[in-house]
Design a protein around this motif. Structure first.
Motif, PDB file in Angstrom:
ATOM      1  N   SER A 118     156.976  27.735  23.362  1.00  9.68           N
ATOM      2  CA  SER A 118     157.585  28.719  24.792  1.00  9.68           C
ATOM      3  C   SER A 118     157.944  27.672  25.994  1.00  9.68           C
ATOM      4  O   SER A 118     159.510  27.940  26.399  1.00  9.68           O
ATOM      5  CB  SER A 118     156.633  29.301  26.023  1.00  9.68           C
ATOM      6  OG  SER A 118     156.137  28.335  26.450  1.00  9.68           O
ATOM      7  N   GLY A 119     158.521  26.411  25.763  1.00 11.44           N
ATOM      8  CA  GLY A 119     159.314  25.464  26.154  1.00 11.44           C
ATOM      9  C   GLY A 119     159.153  24.629  27.256  1.00 11.44           C
ATOM     10  O   GLY A 119     159.328  24.030  27.821  1.00 11.44           O
ATOM     11  N   LYS A 120     157.896  24.626  27.132  1.00 12.98           N
ATOM     12  CA  LYS A 120     156.721  23.660  28.702  1.00 12.98           C
ATOM     13  C   LYS A 120     157.411  22.591  28.344  1.00 12.98           C
ATOM     14  O   LYS A 120     157.266  21.303  29.937  1.00 12.98           O
ATOM     15  CB  LYS A 120     155.135  24.128  28.584  1.00 12.98           C
ATOM     16  CG  LYS A 120     154.694  25.507  28.276  1.00 12.98           C
ATOM     17  CD  LYS A 120     152.956  26.016  28.526  1.00 12.98           C
ATOM     18  CE  LYS A 120     152.786  24.780  27.282  1.00 12.98           C
ATOM     19  NZ  LYS A 120     153.022  25.540  25.367  1.00 12.98           N
ATOM     20  N   SER A 121     156.796  21.674  27.535  1.00  7.29           N
ATOM     21  CA  SER A 121     156.939  20.404  27.087  1.00  7.29           C
ATOM     22  C   SER A 121     159.202  20.156  27.205  1.00  7.29           C
ATOM     23  O   SER A 121     158.672  18.775  27.923  1.00  7.29           O
ATOM     24  CB  SER A 121     156.832  19.834  25.428  1.00  7.29           C
ATOM     25  OG  SER A 121     154.872  20.072  25.780  1.00  7.29           O
ATOM     26  N   THR A 122     159.332  21.093  26.730  1.00 14.23           N
ATOM     27  CA  THR A 122     160.645  20.677  27.134  1.00 14.23           C
ATOM     28  C   THR A 122     160.694  20.577  28.659  1.00 14.23           C
ATOM     29  O   THR A 122     161.851  19.518  28.986  1.00 14.23           O
ATOM     30  CB  THR A 122     161.172  21.910  25.998  1.00 14.23           C
ATOM     31  OG1 THR A 122     161.440  21.763  25.249  1.00 14.23           O
ATOM     32  CG2 THR A 122     163.486  21.836  26.609  1.00 14.23           C
ATOM     33  N   VAL A 123     160.328  21.204  28.962  1.00  9.95           N
ATOM     34  CA  VAL A 123     160.547  21.470  30.970  1.00  9.95           C
ATOM     35  C   VAL A 123     160.007  19.478  31.550  1.00  9.95           C
ATOM     36  O   VAL A 123     161.154  19.226  32.301  1.00  9.95           O
ATOM     37  CB  VAL A 123     159.589  22.206  31.706  1.00  9.95           C
ATOM     38  CG1 VAL A 123     160.409  22.869  32.838  1.00  9.95           C
ATOM     39  CG2 VAL A 123     161.171  23.485  31.385  1.00  9.95           C
TER      40      VAL A 123
END
Length: 389
Positions: free
Chosen positions: A92-97
């Motif tokens: 979902s993009g959590k680690s990218t954030v």
């Protein structure tokens, strides 16, 4: 080469200890554990990250380039003495954030503000200054520690890089003992000369936390810090982080796919799906009165004894069946609408905006179900109230 690099960093990098805001007024970047609780430390404003995709040979000379829309228009605020949880399924993009906030990735768009001042760092001295205030704890403690070096080496390097090692060998030993005591690895001499493989998973993660504390940071970005640990020791690490938050007045971003732990540990919970924020508010409200259909799906996916015994009344159409969308070509409108049991024609056309729910202050959801026009239409239908319950 070095002179040119530092000059470039001074133009685009993070501000120094004393910098100026847009009006020219000096701004002191607070680095004091006694600073007021609730002070904004780190902000993401419209944060966006697209990863370019290598084109196939047949489109090599085409002007169109595909990209993975990993993060789109994320707004996030980290405050002293508070934990903000970022929840969502894998991909979902959590680690990218978290990596964007740690400035490990360059951002495609948006802004990152440290104490209200825009920051952009690309390495070198400016990155070190930023890392002194914003530290990251990675998911896998064994991968984040060098297996050929001891605990002493990892912690000493952190202390020396960030200027906290003291000026004498005894001061360094005291600082090392203080870090290990702070993360409840006692007596310190038992752990200082051990290699990562000689420690348990929970002990390795505590060493990684101690290494981050060696910088004396203001914000911790914890990327699923307990997901690689045994269930029996996860609570101990979460309690340690909570104690550090209270004693050191830290701002913590807690990334997890377990919304139940977010309710226990975090003050505020933000829910993310396919690169976008879909719901936010205080943790108790988000977990007990979820508004967005995706948040309900996350909560329903947690083990429930009543559901296992058939006592819970679960409607099969509300399970949110289907796969997450492609982030190279994400669906138009709401990205959850292909899986949403309450999707309306509007959902596939218009991107939903954050709308207040009205049950608690600060509780919002990016869902057209809570738009006034949609509420009026739904309320007029025979089963409208059931759809929103």
């Amino acid at each position: 080469m070095t002179e040119r690099t530092e000059r470039s960093e001074g133009h685009e990098g993070m501000p120094s200890q004393l910098s100026s805001d847009k009006t020219g007024t000096p701004v002191t970047l607070s680095h004091d554990a006694q600073a007021p609780a609730g002070e904004v430390v780190l902000e993401a404003v419209g944060l966006t990250k697209h990863f370019p995709v290598r084109p196939p040979l047949r489109t090599l000379f085409s002007r169109k380039r595909d990209a993975v829309h990993a993060v789109d228009d994320v707004h996030l605020t980290l405050r002293r003495g508070r934990v903000t949880a970022l929840v969502g399924e894998s991909g979902s993009g959590k680690s990218t954030v978290a990596r964007l906030l740690a400035q490990l990735y360059p951002r495609t768009g948006g802004d990152i503000r440290l104490h209200g001042v825009t920051t952009t760092v690309k390495g070198g001295r400016r990155f070190r200054e930023y890392a002194r205030r914003v530290q990251m704890i990675f998911q896998d403690p064994f991968a984040s520690l060098n297996p050929v070096h001891t605990t002493r080496y990892h912690l000493t390097r952190s202390l020396r890089i960030h200027g906290n090692a003291g000026s004498t060998p005894q001061e360094l030993e005291d600082a090392l003992a203080g870090l290990l005591n702070r993360v409840s690895l006692t007596p310190p001499e038992r752990y200082l000369d051990k290699f990562p493989h000689e420690l348990s998973g929970g002990q390795r993660q505590r060493v990684a936390i101690a290494r981050a504390l060696g910088a004396n940071p203001e914000a911790l970005l914890a990327d699923e810090p307990v997901s690689m640990l045994d269930v029996s020791i996860r609570l101990g690490v979460l309690n340690l982080l909570r104690d550090l938050k209270e004693r050191l007045n830290l701002a913590i971003l807690y990334i997890t796919h377990d919304i139940a732990s977010a309710r226990y540990f975090a003050d505020e919970t933000m829910v993310m799906y396919a690169g976008r924020m879909v719901e936010g508010g205080d943790s108790e409200t988000v977990t007990q009165s979820p508004a967005h259909p995706y948040t309900r799906l996350l909560i329903d996916s947690a083990p429930d004894p009543d559901r296992l015994t058939g006592l819970a009344d679960v409607d099969a159409e509300d399970r949110g069946n289907g796969e997450p969308p492609s982030l190279i070509r994400p669906p138009s409108g709401c990205r959850f609408h292909p899986r949403c049991p309450h999707a309306m024609p509007r959902c596939s056309i218009e991107m939903p905006v954050p709308l207040p729910i009205g049950d608690r202050p600060g509780h919002w959801a990016a869902c057209w179900l809570y738009d006034e026009a949609s509420l009026a239409t739904t309320a007029s239908s025979p089963n409208g109230r059931e759809e929103l319950s």
